[in-house]
Design a protein around this motif. Sequence first.
Motif, short mmCIF file in Angstrom:
data_model
loop_
_atom_site.label_atom_id
_atom_site.label_comp_id
_atom_site.label_asym_id
_atom_site.label_seq_id
_atom_site.Cartn_x
_atom_site.Cartn_y
_atom_site.Cartn_z
N GLU A 92 -33.43 62.09 2.65
CA GLU A 92 -32.51 61.34 1.71
C GLU A 92 -33.19 60.47 0.73
OE1 GLU A 92 -29.41 59.46 3.76
OE2 GLU A 92 -28.88 61.40 5.11
N LYS A 93 -34.28 59.76 1.07
CA LYS A 93 -34.84 58.61 0.14
C LYS A 93 -35.49 59.53 -0.77
CE LYS A 93 -36.00 54.66 -1.20
NZ LYS A 93 -35.10 53.66 -1.54
N PHE A 94 -36.10 60.81 -0.64
CA PHE A 94 -36.75 61.56 -1.56
C PHE A 94 -35.75 61.78 -2.76
CE2 PHE A 94 -40.11 63.69 1.42
CZ PHE A 94 -40.88 62.17 1.47
N TYR A 95 -34.56 62.21 -2.28
CA TYR A 95 -33.52 62.81 -3.24
C TYR A 95 -33.12 61.45 -4.01
CZ TYR A 95 -33.26 67.33 -1.02
OH TYR A 95 -33.43 68.59 -0.26
N GLU A 96 -32.89 60.30 -3.60
CA GLU A 96 -32.72 58.89 -4.22
C GLU A 96 -33.69 58.82 -5.38
OE1 GLU A 96 -32.58 54.36 -3.13
OE2 GLU A 96 -31.69 55.71 -1.59
N ILE A 97 -34.93 59.04 -4.97
CA ILE A 97 -35.96 58.67 -6.23
C ILE A 97 -35.86 59.64 -7.04
CG2 ILE A 97 -38.42 58.53 -6.17
CD1 ILE A 97 -38.55 57.36 -3.29
N ARG A 102 -34.33 62.01 -12.68
CA ARG A 102 -33.45 62.87 -13.41
C ARG A 102 -32.45 62.17 -14.42
NH1 ARG A 102 -30.98 67.93 -10.16
NH2 ARG A 102 -33.04 68.67 -10.40
N ASP A 103 -31.73 61.39 -13.73
CA ASP A 103 -30.78 60.32 -14.52
C ASP A 103 -31.65 59.73 -15.78
OD1 ASP A 103 -28.99 60.95 -12.55
OD2 ASP A 103 -29.01 59.03 -11.59
N ALA A 104 -32.77 59.48 -15.69
CA ALA A 104 -33.55 58.79 -17.03
C ALA A 104 -33.97 60.06 -17.81
CB ALA A 104 -34.73 58.23 -16.32
#
Length: 321
Positions: A92-97, A102-104
């Motif tokens: 879950e933390k990997f996806y958050e990172i 991706r948002d950037a």
Amino acid sequence: MASTPNFWQRIGIQDWFLTNETTEKAKAKALTPDTVYSYIVEKFRDSIKQLSFADRVVFYHEFIISFNPEDYKEFIADKQGIFGLIVQETVEKFYEILKEYRDAGKTVKPSGSKWVFRLVSHPDYARGDKGFIGKLLPDNNEPLKEQNLRVTFIPRQTGIAQTFDVSQDVLKGFNYYSEGYFEIPYEDNLQAAEEAATATSTKLPKDSIAKLETIIPDQQFAGKKVEYLMKDDEIIVSGSEETREDSNIFTIPSDWVNAPHLQIRYNRSDGKFYLASFGEMTTLNEVKIERSDINAPKWVELPVNSRMLLNGIIGLNLFKA
């Protein structure tokens, strides 16, 4: 008689990894779940920094985290299933990172279709030592090849990543544990499978009691999601060797699932589900289920929205209608 060189001496980095007569002995600190979690996340961030280029974000998919044997045993004592919980939170933390990248505007594409975690021990590790090996592409359970393996080591003393070409044979000294091996399909929407299922869930047909959902990590299916609508009060969950085609049999096309593996029953009198396991290993919400004889099932309550793990590989979720 000359002594046999240990793992680190054979690859020439003894002084970086382990304490000996010429290195200062570090104080061994007890392992905690947060220590293990933070260590893996830290190395994941490091892998992005080391491997990424241009606007492409590149990262490891397989993580071999190694400990001293005594540290490992002490850590898992009275903590059955803790590694599974750590791995879930880590992904879950990997996806958050990755979502931040991706948002950037960065390009986030995987080099493999799954995450693989191996929590291991090695007899050459001293108390307090931790080691890390990261790989871009997880193993596909193929025989070891003759060419060298390019791996990254994180020495405890320096904390600086060093990459080496080493023979596959040197990895044979690691002790792998069934409770320390995990495969999780990569979700391109950067959400953990359970979160994604919740976000996309729809109302089930009226004649369905529940829905079973799994993602198959086998290479030929490339993380394909398989769903089964439970319409009978009692069903069988089976593997690729299953030959029956009855409507109450949910066949998961994977060799990792025994045939049969599970029996699931819905009791209309109390509105609850129950589970009996015939497979080699089944965990229910991180708790290992006792294996039953197929002719004498031992029933365990199966809570709604539960997560089952078959043979440490295949994740199976139950959603009630």
